[in-house]
Design an enzyme around this catalytic site. Structure first.
Site, PDB file in Angstrom:
ATOM      1  N   GLY A  98      39.357 108.552  51.744  1.00 17.61           N
ATOM      2  CA  GLY A  98      40.543 107.845  52.230  1.00 17.61           C
ATOM      3  C   GLY A  98      40.513 106.370  51.903  1.00 17.61           C
ATOM      4  O   GLY A  98      39.758 105.921  51.043  1.00 17.61           O
TER       5      GLY A  98
ATOM      6  N   HIS B 291      42.034 105.840  43.230  1.00 21.51           N
ATOM      7  CA  HIS B 291      42.194 107.210  43.747  1.00 21.51           C
ATOM      8  C   HIS B 291      43.458 107.857  43.181  1.00 21.51           C
ATOM      9  O   HIS B 291      43.478 109.050  42.884  1.00 21.51           O
ATOM     10  CB  HIS B 291      42.311 107.190  45.275  1.00 21.51           C
ATOM     11  CG  HIS B 291      41.080 106.733  45.981  1.00 21.51           C
ATOM     12  ND1 HIS B 291      40.993 105.513  46.608  1.00 21.51           N
ATOM     13  CD2 HIS B 291      39.885 107.338  46.171  1.00 21.51           C
ATOM     14  CE1 HIS B 291      39.799 105.388  47.164  1.00 21.51           C
ATOM     15  NE2 HIS B 291      39.098 106.467  46.907  1.00 21.51           N
TER      16      HIS B 291
ATOM     17  N   SER C  54      37.680  99.415  44.608  1.00 20.13           N
ATOM     18  CA  SER C  54      36.829 100.117  45.568  1.00 20.13           C
ATOM     19  C   SER C  54      37.364  99.843  46.960  1.00 20.13           C
ATOM     20  O   SER C  54      37.856  98.729  47.229  1.00 20.13           O
ATOM     21  CB  SER C  54      35.393  99.590  45.460  1.00 20.13           C
ATOM     22  OG  SER C  54      34.662  99.898  46.630  1.00 20.13           O
ATOM     23  N   SER C  55      37.247 100.824  47.840  1.00 17.20           N
ATOM     24  CA  SER C  55      37.680 100.602  49.222  1.00 17.20           C
ATOM     25  C   SER C  55      36.874  99.462  49.836  1.00 17.20           C
ATOM     26  O   SER C  55      37.362  98.755  50.704  1.00 17.20           O
ATOM     27  CB  SER C  55      37.486 101.872  50.045  1.00 17.20           C
ATOM     28  OG  SER C  55      38.266 102.898  49.481  1.00 17.20           O
ATOM     29  N   ARG C  56      35.646  99.296  49.389  1.00 11.14           N
ATOM     30  CA  ARG C  56      34.781  98.260  49.982  1.00 11.14           C
ATOM     31  C   ARG C  56      35.168  96.849  49.533  1.00 11.14           C
ATOM     32  O   ARG C  56      34.712  95.874  50.141  1.00 11.14           O
ATOM     33  CB  ARG C  56      33.317  98.540  49.662  1.00 11.14           C
ATOM     34  CG  ARG C  56      32.819  99.782  50.403  1.00 11.14           C
ATOM     35  CD  ARG C  56      31.327  99.984  50.323  1.00 11.14           C
ATOM     36  NE  ARG C  56      30.876 100.982  51.266  1.00 11.14           N
ATOM     37  CZ  ARG C  56      30.599 102.264  50.977  1.00 11.14           C
ATOM     38  NH1 ARG C  56      30.735 102.686  49.732  1.00 11.14           N
ATOM     39  NH2 ARG C  56      30.200 103.110  51.910  1.00 11.14           N
TER      40      ARG C  56
END
Ligand code: PAF
Length: 273
Positions: free
Chosen positions: A27, A33, A180-182
Site C-alpha cells: 500500500g 506501483h 518509494s513509500s519511504r
C-alpha cells in the site's frame, strides 16, 4: 473495481475468473506501483492488487507501526489504473496462527539480508501465501527491490511454482530518486540530498562501462563521498547479476546495489550494467 478483505470472499470472487495477474504491495501507492499495475495489464488478464503491511518482514525497531496505511487513496489510484480487484486482508486472515513455518531463502547474510535479519524470510513467506490465496498466472515485482526480486524468482523456480514473474523497471523522480513509500519519511533537506545515491550508482556504472575492474576501490570511493554528505552507508556493492555474489571476473554481467540511510530513512537503489 471490487475490494475484498477475506480469503473466503477472495476465492468466491476469483472462482468465476480464469487466469489473473497479481501485484503484491504494502500500500501507500505511488507511480512505481501504478507502473506494476500497468505491467500486469499487459498480460491481458484481470488484475488483482494485494495491499498488506506484512509484519513478518519488519525487524524489531523498524517502521512497521508507522508504515503509512492509506487504503482509500490506494483504492482510488488502483481503480484509475484499471485494477479489477483489491485484496486487503487483515493480519488474522494471513496469519491465522503464529507462523512457525517460514521460507528460509539463501543470501540471508548478503546485502540487505545482513542488515535486516529475517526480512527476506518474511517477504518470501508472505508472497508464497499470497500466491496460494490468489493463485495468479502472473505476478509483478519491481526491480528497485532487486534482491527481493532475485530471491522470489529463485523461490518460484525451486518450489516449482507455476506463476510467471514479470519484472518492472524502477520509476524515478525527475532528479533520479527511486520512488518509494519511504521517501515520505525524508525531511526537506534530506529529500534534496537523496538523489545523490543514484548519482553515485551512475558514476560507478560509467566507470564500469568504461572497463574499470577495481571494484573494491570504486565501492570505497563512492561510500566515502556519500559518508561525507551525511549518509550512513549499509552497503554499496558491485555484484554478479546472476548470483548476487561478488563478481569473480570483470566479464560477468554486473549490477551495483546500495542501501544507505539519511537520518532515520533507509533508501535502497541499484543499477544494472
Ligand atoms: O515489495 C513489497 O512491497 C513487499 O515486500 C511485498 C512483495 C508486497 C511483500 O510484502
Amino acid at each position: 473495481m471490487r475490494l475484498v478483505h477475506g480469503v473466503g470472499q477472495l476465492r468466491q470472487v476469483l472462482a468465476g475468473e480464469g487466469h489473473v495477474a497479481l501485484v503484491p504491495t504494502m500500500g501507500n501507492l505511488h507511480a512505481g506501483h501504478i507502473a506494476l499495475v500497468e505491467r500486469a495489464r499487459t498480460a491481458g488478464q484481470p488484475v488483482v492488487a494485494s495491499i498488506f503491511v506484512n509484519p513478518l518482514q519488519f525487524g524489531p525497531g523498524e517502521d512497521f507501526q508507522r508504515y503509512p496505511r492509506t487504503l482509500a487513496e490506494d483504492c482510488a489510484q488502483l481503480e484509475a489504473a484499471g485494477c479489477d480487484l483489491v485484496f486487503a486482508p487483515d493480519a488474522t486472515e494471513v496469519y491465522p496462527e503464529a507462523q512457525t513455518f517460514q521460507v528460509q531463502p539463501p543470501l540471508a547474510g548478503e546485502l540487505c539480508g545482513a542488515y535486516r535479519p529475517g526480512h527476506f524470510a518474511g517477504v518470501c513467506t508472505v508472497v508464497l501465501k499470497l500466491f496460494e490465496m490468489v493463485r495468479p498466472r502472473y505476478a509483478v515485482f519491481g526491480k528497485k527491490d532487486y534482491q527481493q526480486l532475485f530471491l522470489l524468482k529463485a523461490m518460484a523456480r525451486q518450489f516449482n511454482i507455476d506463476i510467471e514473474l514479470l519484472e518492472c523497471e524502477t520509476r524515478r523522480a525527475e532528479d533520479g530518486l527511486a520512488l518509494s513509500s519511504r521517501n515520505g519519511y525524508l525531511s526537506c533537506a534530506d529529500r534534496a540530498e537523496a538523489p545523490r545515491l543514484y548519482a553515485e550508482l551512475n558514476r560507478i556504472a560509467t566507470a564500469l562501462r568504461s572497463g574499470a575492474s577495481n571494484f573494491s576501490e570504486i565501492e570505497a570511493a563512492s561510500t566515502d563521498r556519500l559518508t561525507r554528505h551525511g549518509w550512513q552507508v549499509d552497503y554499496l556493492s558491485v555484484r554478479d547479476r546472476h548470483t548476487l555474489l561478488p563478481p569473480v571476473s570483470a566479464e560477468t554481467t554486473l549490477v551495483v546495489l546500495a542501501a544507505a540511510r539519511l537520518g532515520a530513512t533507509r533508501l535502497i537503489d541499484n543499477i544494472e550494467i
